[in-house]
Design an enzyme around this catalytic site. Structure first.
Site, mmCIF file in Angstrom:
data_model
loop_
_atom_site.group_PDB
_atom_site.id
_atom_site.type_symbol
_atom_site.label_atom_id
_atom_site.label_comp_id
_atom_site.label_asym_id
_atom_site.label_seq_id
_atom_site.Cartn_x
_atom_site.Cartn_y
_atom_site.Cartn_z
ATOM 1 N N GLU A 143 -0.418 7.104 0.667
ATOM 2 C CA GLU A 143 -0.917 6.503 1.910
ATOM 3 C C GLU A 143 -0.875 7.470 3.079
ATOM 4 O O GLU A 143 -1.787 7.507 3.904
ATOM 5 C CB GLU A 143 -0.129 5.220 2.246
ATOM 6 C CG GLU A 143 -0.522 4.019 1.390
ATOM 7 C CD GLU A 143 0.028 4.048 -0.026
ATOM 8 O OE1 GLU A 143 0.955 4.847 -0.288
ATOM 9 O OE2 GLU A 143 -0.455 3.275 -0.879
ATOM 10 N N HIS A 201 2.948 -7.454 -0.740
ATOM 11 C CA HIS A 201 1.508 -7.706 -0.686
ATOM 12 C C HIS A 201 1.171 -8.858 0.251
ATOM 13 O O HIS A 201 0.078 -9.399 0.196
ATOM 14 C CB HIS A 201 0.955 -8.024 -2.085
ATOM 15 C CG HIS A 201 1.033 -6.887 -3.053
ATOM 16 N ND1 HIS A 201 2.221 -6.383 -3.488
ATOM 17 C CD2 HIS A 201 0.067 -6.146 -3.646
ATOM 18 C CE1 HIS A 201 1.987 -5.380 -4.343
ATOM 19 N NE2 HIS A 201 0.686 -5.220 -4.441
#
Lengths: 327, 367
Positions: free
Chosen positions: A61, A130
């Site tokens: 990321e 999530h």
């Protein structure tokens, strides 16, 4: 009649049209190319625009955010995807240290016009990491814009605006809304306005403020309140977390004298807290009752068997409205 | 159990001009007289700026600033090998090279004295400003290199600098990995000065060399005598050519030494021996380059005297310019948070301006 699209299809439409309009727009992220994204947001784009413009990145990321910053510094218009917002913190250093402040530290000579898209929020029975709602953490960084759509049409218009924006925009997509409902989305491009809230429903009894997936129970609550109790709620969709369109909220609250804020995120140090503070700064004396907040709790977002218990719902919103009206 | 060898590698070190001024004729990049003199003068200026910065800081006329002494060959020779179409993505220890790239000396002094105005470049081109978060800029370099490849700018590559400490950062790993996967035109120059503040190189990595890390990513890594300006020029020039031709990234480990403190706030005697520092002063790149020029009859005492005088005047003028505060505006930062005005920020600006007399009074009392 315009076609009825899901939010996933509407986001895809914005990406496709912006890529057709400007060949400097490139997409990058994990699994967005051949696989077309884990939610299929980039469906067909790799096929149409090729691997050079729809870039499958290595799994990192910070690498995604950092290279997107470089692309933007060199004049491209990168639209990067973080596969789930829970992973953005691996790239947070690049966001806070560079994307957010290049303009400021170089007095406008160097800018970072990038978009960082990320699905976020609970309600789709996904696993740990999530389902968080960390919009306030990101909005708390000076120099970052944070935008959250609440339906297909606003998603398309706001994403197109984000891609054309001269500054870094975090575009948070509520996963719960990805396929929750369809909405007419005109084929011709529409541009949203970042920094503007949307008054979705007018009313004189109370101002109900929300954004993202929480607009669903807020809409249902507004309907039920009108139907069952004759309470006319003014419903405001924040849309732009940063910059925040406080003027629209404050104008409404100064008329209704009552306000309920609904957010999925944890209660403390949150956007709801910030809105209460703004009300306190400017329209406190017009209030008829204390502002109510319907929020998540200051706990780690629960695993999915418990997530529904922790999320605000229609009943909690109606109860808070009742409290605000009774005070 | 029989083992099959599936990979093997070796790492080379390049040196063209050794510490005694001995030139390897076969490797000599044959710099033109003008380039050779330009390189030396840039190195000498970098050294001179360093000394002035430290002096100004000790006089209270400069903020905390890093030193570059010892790095002159490692950063200036690559800058000479670059064209203005190439991108320079550095950190904060390349002053001589940044001046070669067109940055303003007065502006640099302003920057280190804590003024945002110092980051304004005379002509923002392809040299990114100084950045402090160790290793982060290396990812930006790879993103820029992607843009060059995407735009078919085959006359452009990116050179990025970082230290040995930065090789411990995840961002540097991610950058090298992305660059290799994407095959983008970038030259990684690790200025291995052997100390990350107080931490010696061995405490950053147990790799025998930093150059060998490139092999794991799938591109060439080369160790270069970082105090050898000709070696650094040759290595960078080759890597840039390969990058521009589509050959992908290269890692150059410039083996050098930070001769002074990390910054003016650091006391290196706490963690390293005078004897070690003394050994490295014997390999000082600046006199090495001067001896090379003298060997080519391009330099002598008269030129040196003239250069010293020019540098003194240049620095005096830059310091005077940097200390002018005519354009100073306290509320500057409110202008540049976003590209367009924001009502909340404008309201805060008014609050700030209203509070300014009180803030200025407190500041004047040193509180």
């Amino acid at each position: 009649m315009a076609p009825k699209l899901t939010m996933v299809e509407a986001i895809n439409l914005a990406l496709r049209q912006e890529m057709e309009r400007d060949d400097q727009v490139v997409l990058l992220g994990e699994d967005i190319g051949v696989n077309e994204g884990v939610f299929r947001v980039t469906a067909g784009l790799h096929k149409t625009f090729g691997a050079e413009r729809v870039i499958d990145t290595p799994l990192a990321e910070s690498g995604i955010v950092g290279t997107a910053i470089g692309m933007a510094l060199a004049g491209l218009r990168p639209v990067a995807e973080i596969q789930f917002a829970g992973f953005v913190f691996l790239g947070f250093g690049q966001l806070e240290g560079h994307a957010a402040r290049y303009r400021s530290r170089t007095l406008g000579q160097w800018t970072v016009p990038l978009v960082l898209r990320m699905p976020y929020g609970a309600g789709v029975r996904a696993h740990e990491h999530h389902s968080e709602s960390r919009e306030a953490t990101l909005a708390g960084v000076p120099g970052l814009k944070v935008v959250i759509p609440s339906g297909p049409r606003s998603a398309r218009a706001l994403l197109a605006a984000a891609i054309r924006d001269p500054d870094p925009v975090i575009f948070m997509e509520p996963t719960q809304l990805y396929r929750a409902f369809r909405e007419e989305v005109p084929e011709e491009p529409e541009l949203g306005v970042i920094g503007r809230a949307h008054v979705e429903r007018t009313g004189s009894d109370l101002t109900l403020v929300s954004w993202g997936a929480m607009m669903l129970p807020s809409r249902r609550a507004a309907d039920a309140l009108a139907r069952d109790q004759g309470v006319q709620v003014e419903l405001i969709d924040v849309q732009s977390v940063a910059p925040l369109d406080a003027a629209t909220i404050l104008e409404s609250v100064s008329r209704t004298g009552r306000c309920v804020i609904v957010q999925e995120a944890a209660r403390s140090f949150s956007l709801a807290s910030e809105i209460v503070a703004r009300i306190n700064d400017q329209v406190l004396l017009q209030l008829e009752a204390p502002v109510q907040r319907v929020t998540g709790y200051d706990v780690v977002t629960p695993f999915f068997q418990r997530e529904r218990l922790y999320m605000p719902n229609e009943a909690r919103i109606i109860a808070a409205v009742g409290q605000a009206l009774a005070d | 159990m029989p083992l099959k060898e599936v990979a093997k590698f070796s790492v080379s070190q390049l040196q063209v001009l050794d510490e005694h001024g001995q030139l390897d004729e076969k490797l000599d990049p044959r710099l033109s007289a003008a380039d050779a003199v330009r390189l030396y003068e840039a190195m000498a200026l970098g050294r001179e700026v360093d000394q002035r910065l430290v002096r100004l800081q000790r006089q209270g006329r400069m903020g905390t600033c890093p030193t570059c002494t010892g790095h002159e060959a490692a950063v200036c020779a690559p800058a000479l090998a670059m064209t203005e179409r190439d991108w320079f993505v550095g950190y904060y220890r390349e002053i001589g090279a940044r001046l070669m790239r067109g940055d303003s000396l007065a502006q640099s002094l302003r920057y280190w004295h804590g003024y945002e105005e110092g980051n304004l470049q005379p002509q923002p081109g392809r040299t990114l400003p100084v950045t402090a978060i160790v290793g982060a800029q290396v990812l930006h370099a790879v993103g820029i290199a992607y843009a060059m490849k995407y735009r078919r700018e085959t006359d452009s590559a990116v050179v990025t600098f970082f230290g040995d400490g930065a090789t411990s950062q995840g961002d540097v790993h991610e950058a090298m990995n992305f660059a290799a996967v994407w095959q983008v035109p970038v030259v990684f120059i690790c200025v291995n000065n052997q100390w990350a503040i107080s931490q010696p190189r061995e405490q950053q990595t147990r790799s025998e060399t930093i150059a060998q890390k490139a092999i794991a990513y799938g591109f060439e890594g080369l160790q270069v005598d970082g105090n050898d300006p000709l070696g650094m020029y040759l290595a960078t020039d080759r890597a840039l050519r390969r990058a521009r031709e589509g050959g992908g990234p290269t890692l150059i480990e410039a083996l050098t030494y930070r001769l002074l403190m990390h910054t003016t706030a650091d006391d290196p005697r706490r963690y390293r021996s005078d004897a070690e520092v003394e050994r490295w002063w014997k390999r000082d790149p600046v006199p090495r380059m001067r001896r090379y020029l003298e060997g080519r009859a391009l330099w002598g005492e008269a030129q040196q005297q003239a250069l010293q005088e020019r540098m003194r005047q240049q620095l005096d003028a830059a310091v005077a310019e940097a200390e002018l505060r005519e354009d100073w505006r306290p509320d500057l930062l409110f202008d540049h948070v976003f590209g367009a005005p924001d009502p909340e920020l404008e309201a805060q600006r008014q609050t700030f301006l209203a509070a300014l007399p009180a803030a200025t009074a407190v500041d004047a009392h040193g509180a």
